[in-house]
Design an enzyme around this catalytic site. Sequence first.
Site, short mmCIF file in Angstrom:
data_model
loop_
_atom_site.label_atom_id
_atom_site.label_comp_id
_atom_site.label_asym_id
_atom_site.label_seq_id
_atom_site.Cartn_x
_atom_site.Cartn_y
_atom_site.Cartn_z
N CYS B 87 -29.85 21.20 1.44
CA CYS B 87 -29.47 22.57 1.76
C CYS B 87 -29.37 23.42 0.48
O CYS B 87 -30.38 23.72 -0.13
CB CYS B 87 -28.16 22.57 2.56
SG CYS B 87 -27.86 24.15 3.40
N HIS B 195 -28.77 18.58 6.97
CA HIS B 195 -27.69 17.82 6.31
C HIS B 195 -27.62 16.39 6.85
O HIS B 195 -26.94 16.15 7.84
CB HIS B 195 -26.35 18.49 6.58
CG HIS B 195 -26.11 19.73 5.79
ND1 HIS B 195 -25.43 19.74 4.60
CD2 HIS B 195 -26.45 21.02 6.03
CE1 HIS B 195 -25.36 20.97 4.13
NE2 HIS B 195 -25.97 21.78 4.98
N GLU B 197 -25.93 13.90 5.84
CA GLU B 197 -24.56 13.36 5.82
C GLU B 197 -23.79 13.76 7.08
O GLU B 197 -22.80 13.13 7.42
CB GLU B 197 -23.83 13.79 4.55
CG GLU B 197 -23.31 15.23 4.51
CD GLU B 197 -24.37 16.27 4.15
OE1 GLU B 197 -25.58 15.94 4.12
OE2 GLU B 197 -23.98 17.44 3.91
#
Lengths: 92, 233
Positions: B87, B195, B197
């Site tokens: 990002c 993302h 994660e």
Amino acid sequence: MRFDVKVEVRPRAGIADPEGATVGKALRALGFEGVGDSTTVHVGKLIEFDLEAPDVPTARDRVDAMCHTLLTNPVIEDYSFEVIPADSGSGD
Amino acid sequence: MAPLIGVVEFPGTNCERDVAHVLEILGGRAEILWHGESSVKGADAIVIPGGFAHGDYLRAGAIARFSPVMTAVAEFARGGGPVLGICNGFQVLTEAGLLPGALHKNSGLRFLCQEVALEVVGTDNIIGSRLEPGRVLHIPINHFEGSYVCSHDTLRNITESGQIVLRYVDNPNGSVGSIAAVANIEGNVVGMMPHPERASDVLLGSTDGIDVLGSLIDCLAGDTEPTPVDQGH
């Protein structure tokens, strides 16, 4: 010499400018006549600062280097700038 | 010893702990690397996580690329070291010239925070070992300036050389070629808007991000001593 510097940054030609397109639509929706189609409306930014430099060519070189290094991203932006001697035209 | 991943933190970065947490679940050792550091402190890989580095002032990533640590990260990348930008980290890597193109305002001028479907395109890179071309991943995006832009020549080059890593199945932000992630030509630097994660636990609705970050760990395990990699949960 002291200069007033104004750098204008705008979306590069051919890069989608959704902000400009939206502003263009809004102007027409509000009844302002004669505004070109949305591809002609662009929203950019103005960066202003004072600059101390020995002469105009040096000042222009420095500002151009600033534009390349930090102030603009050539992939998506074009720029132009003015370097105006701060003490010129004092009689105006 | 488990591979060491430096997770870069600029003022305004806000995903560093999430990324570090998932990397540690996957068997890596994660260390937060403050932006003022002048070296990568012996890291085997670097992740530049999401957030708003230096407030995203001027342009996203424009100031961050001049943080001291970025000189070390650029040198590490040029030496073949694995670098993943997520990002805002992707934006920093394009501004730093380590990846082609740039990220521009979303075409709909809306901040997008949603899960998206992504098609895996190229796997010859640091996040590809656990992925197969054609597989569809579900990973969230969370950005305002995520519309990938590049010149026609660049688009042709990165397409032909397999540098497009992920494409949006349903382009949410006007990205050229629906590009969601790109690699450099060597494949050791990757930037992605989604993302991973945030898609790393069943509680989060998807575990597809585990295969992205797990691939990064895998390629490090090969560089150092073999490390058993937990498949995550």
